[in-house]
Design a protein around this motif. Sequence first.
Motif, PDB file in Angstrom:
ATOM      1  N   ILE A 138       0.802  -1.090   0.081  1.00 24.67           N
ATOM      2  CA  ILE A 138      -0.213   0.012  -0.060  1.00 24.67           C
ATOM      3  C   ILE A 138       0.920   1.047   0.136  1.00 24.67           C
ATOM      4  CG2 ILE A 138      -1.653   1.314   1.413  1.00 24.67           C
ATOM      5  CD1 ILE A 138      -2.817  -1.351   2.264  1.00 24.67           C
ATOM      6  N   VAL A 139       1.815   1.434   0.943  1.00 27.87           N
ATOM      7  CA  VAL A 139       2.887   2.346   0.992  1.00 27.87           C
ATOM      8  C   VAL A 139       3.457   2.634  -0.411  1.00 27.87           C
ATOM      9  CG1 VAL A 139       5.094   3.449   1.942  1.00 27.87           C
ATOM     10  CG2 VAL A 139       3.156   2.315   3.479  1.00 27.87           C
ATOM     11  N   PHE A 140       4.074   1.582  -0.974  1.00 25.40           N
ATOM     12  CA  PHE A 140       4.572   1.576  -2.518  1.00 25.40           C
ATOM     13  C   PHE A 140       3.412   2.167  -3.334  1.00 25.40           C
ATOM     14  CE2 PHE A 140       5.404  -0.099  -6.629  1.00 25.40           C
ATOM     15  CZ  PHE A 140       6.890   0.395  -6.679  1.00 25.40           C
ATOM     16  N   ILE A 141       2.230   1.786  -3.527  1.00 24.55           N
ATOM     17  CA  ILE A 141       1.408   1.994  -4.525  1.00 24.55           C
ATOM     18  C   ILE A 141       0.863   3.571  -4.160  1.00 24.55           C
ATOM     19  CG2 ILE A 141      -0.968   1.724  -5.333  1.00 24.55           C
ATOM     20  CD1 ILE A 141      -0.697  -1.201  -4.604  1.00 24.55           C
ATOM     21  N   VAL A 142       0.659   4.095  -3.134  1.00 26.67           N
ATOM     22  CA  VAL A 142       0.555   5.513  -2.741  1.00 26.67           C
ATOM     23  C   VAL A 142       1.541   6.290  -3.173  1.00 26.67           C
ATOM     24  CG1 VAL A 142       0.113   7.000  -0.822  1.00 26.67           C
ATOM     25  CG2 VAL A 142      -1.132   4.932  -0.882  1.00 26.67           C
ATOM     26  N   GLY A 143       2.936   5.852  -3.040  1.00 26.93           N
ATOM     27  CA  GLY A 143       4.103   6.519  -3.415  1.00 26.93           C
ATOM     28  C   GLY A 143       4.293   6.759  -4.488  1.00 26.93           C
ATOM     29  N   VAL A 144       4.022   5.536  -5.485  1.00 25.88           N
ATOM     30  CA  VAL A 144       3.968   5.881  -6.937  1.00 25.88           C
ATOM     31  C   VAL A 144       2.944   6.875  -7.492  1.00 25.88           C
ATOM     32  CG1 VAL A 144       3.708   4.640  -9.239  1.00 25.88           C
ATOM     33  CG2 VAL A 144       4.834   3.584  -7.548  1.00 25.88           C
ATOM     34  N   ASN A 145       1.654   6.814  -6.874  1.00 24.88           N
ATOM     35  CA  ASN A 145       0.587   7.674  -7.227  1.00 24.88           C
ATOM     36  C   ASN A 145       0.687   9.215  -6.919  1.00 24.88           C
ATOM     37  OD1 ASN A 145      -2.140   6.218  -8.621  1.00 24.88           O
ATOM     38  ND2 ASN A 145      -1.000   4.728  -7.317  1.00 24.88           N
ATOM     39  N   LEU A 146       1.530   9.352  -5.971  1.00 23.72           N
ATOM     40  CA  LEU A 146       1.662  10.704  -5.507  1.00 23.72           C
ATOM     41  C   LEU A 146       2.479  11.638  -6.569  1.00 23.72           C
ATOM     42  CD1 LEU A 146       3.127  10.393  -1.879  1.00 23.72           C
ATOM     43  CD2 LEU A 146       0.863  11.131  -2.605  1.00 23.72           C
ATOM     44  N   LEU A 334      -4.903  10.654  -1.115  1.00 24.49           N
ATOM     45  CA  LEU A 334      -4.215   9.419  -1.478  1.00 24.49           C
ATOM     46  C   LEU A 334      -3.649   8.851  -0.232  1.00 24.49           C
ATOM     47  CD1 LEU A 334      -2.192  10.075  -4.661  1.00 24.49           C
ATOM     48  CD2 LEU A 334      -3.837   8.097  -4.247  1.00 24.49           C
ATOM     49  N   ALA A 335      -3.065   9.696   0.631  1.00 19.51           N
ATOM     50  CA  ALA A 335      -2.332   9.447   1.971  1.00 19.51           C
ATOM     51  C   ALA A 335      -3.426   8.941   2.812  1.00 19.51           C
ATOM     52  CB  ALA A 335      -1.523  10.683   2.420  1.00 19.51           C
ATOM     53  N   ALA A 336      -4.690   9.555   2.875  1.00 18.31           N
ATOM     54  CA  ALA A 336      -5.774   9.286   3.888  1.00 18.31           C
ATOM     55  C   ALA A 336      -6.226   8.012   3.561  1.00 18.31           C
ATOM     56  CB  ALA A 336      -6.743  10.326   3.614  1.00 18.31           C
TER      57      ALA A 336
END
Length: 443
Positions: A138-146, A334-336
């Motif tokens: 999840i952290v990786f996916i959110v990071g890419v989408n940032l 995204l982070a939320a």
Amino acid sequence: MTDETSNTYLRQLGVWDSAAIVIGGVIGAGIFRTPATVAERTASGLPLLALWAIGGLLTLAGVLCYAELGARRPQAGGIYIYLREAFGPLPAFLFGWTMALINYPGSVAAVATTFADYFCRAGGLPIWWVKPVAIGAIVFIVGVNLFGIRAGAWMQNLFTLLKLAAVVMLLVVGLALSHGHLGGVLAVDTTHEVPSGAWVGALLPVLFTYGGFHYLNDMAGEVRDPQRTLPRALTLGLIGVVVCYLLVNMAYLIGLGHVGLAASKAPAADLMSHIFGLRGVTIMAIGIACSTFGYCSIAIAGGARVLQTMGADGMFFHSVGHIESRWHAPRVALAALGGWAIVLILTGSFGQLLDYTTVGEWLGHAFGIATLFWYRRRFANQPVPYRVPLYPLLPFLFVATVLGVIIATVIHSPWDAGMSVVIIAIGVPVYALWRRSQVTSRR
């Protein structure tokens, strides 16, 4: 306010990017397991394949309706936008309350855990690694989408190709096991008697496996030439899914036979093990891990756009409605969403939340498609680049099907259905308090 905010998204998704979102949002882990459940409730391969075809046609009716809705309102937010315009802010808030705050993060948590489970199996990691791997995904996916929709699309395209490769692999293995004859496809299973009317119970898991096609509408604000691209991508993507599902089921029937499929707990792994042994099970675990990871990527990106639209509307915290100016990404949303999904993983409560919000999700689909009747009446003379064919038959057919699914869910799981209604009902006073707080803060 929402129109202004959605215009700050960059329209970078082409037809293939958009079709990949449809394919990736529908194909998760279900097709690798659900066919066994359907086989238990059918007598042979012919009705089994017919049910998957019928489910695909019913879903296609909904997809065509979503294509017109997306062409009419090509902005981020999807169903939330349609409900707000047609029925007012309260129904839109209740949908967002149920989906963006509960169902979307619950789905992400559940599927990320499934991904981690198969990832650990493929890598020979101990079971206590599952939660850390799921959180890391999840952290990786959110990071890419940032870094914007383009970065997310590249990742999504890759994992869509990988899950399609897994489908092709299953088909090749099934054909290899057929030894030149396809008798297993139509063979009748005489080992158990199927009661009359069991096809209804068999159709339900089929329809659930076809779910997830709505994510592209959530991201419509980032689609190039949306009036033309959305209908094309939705239609091509769903047709691709139907073809994949029929081919995979044929592979199961060819390789395992109807009897073997009905008895299997993990048909994809069982099929691969016939040729590759334990190595085949590992290969399939990698394929399912790729498929579920791709779904998580889409669910996070789509759900964040709904949250952002709610924030921009004043229906959620204002900061969530912000779109970062450099990468044009809803970073706070995204982070939320990712953070809440991680909390659900740590507490292990996502399974119950998903069960409790199933009825709410399907109600959202029913009312979302029903807005098409309002748009047709309210903007009767407005030119639209795409109109759903066979109107009003197709939207009526889809709404009737969804209501049938809801009734069946209520009968099969009355407690979960009741809790879903309670969750939706709690949203009414929350909406009143939120609106009151917004009025007070403006004074």
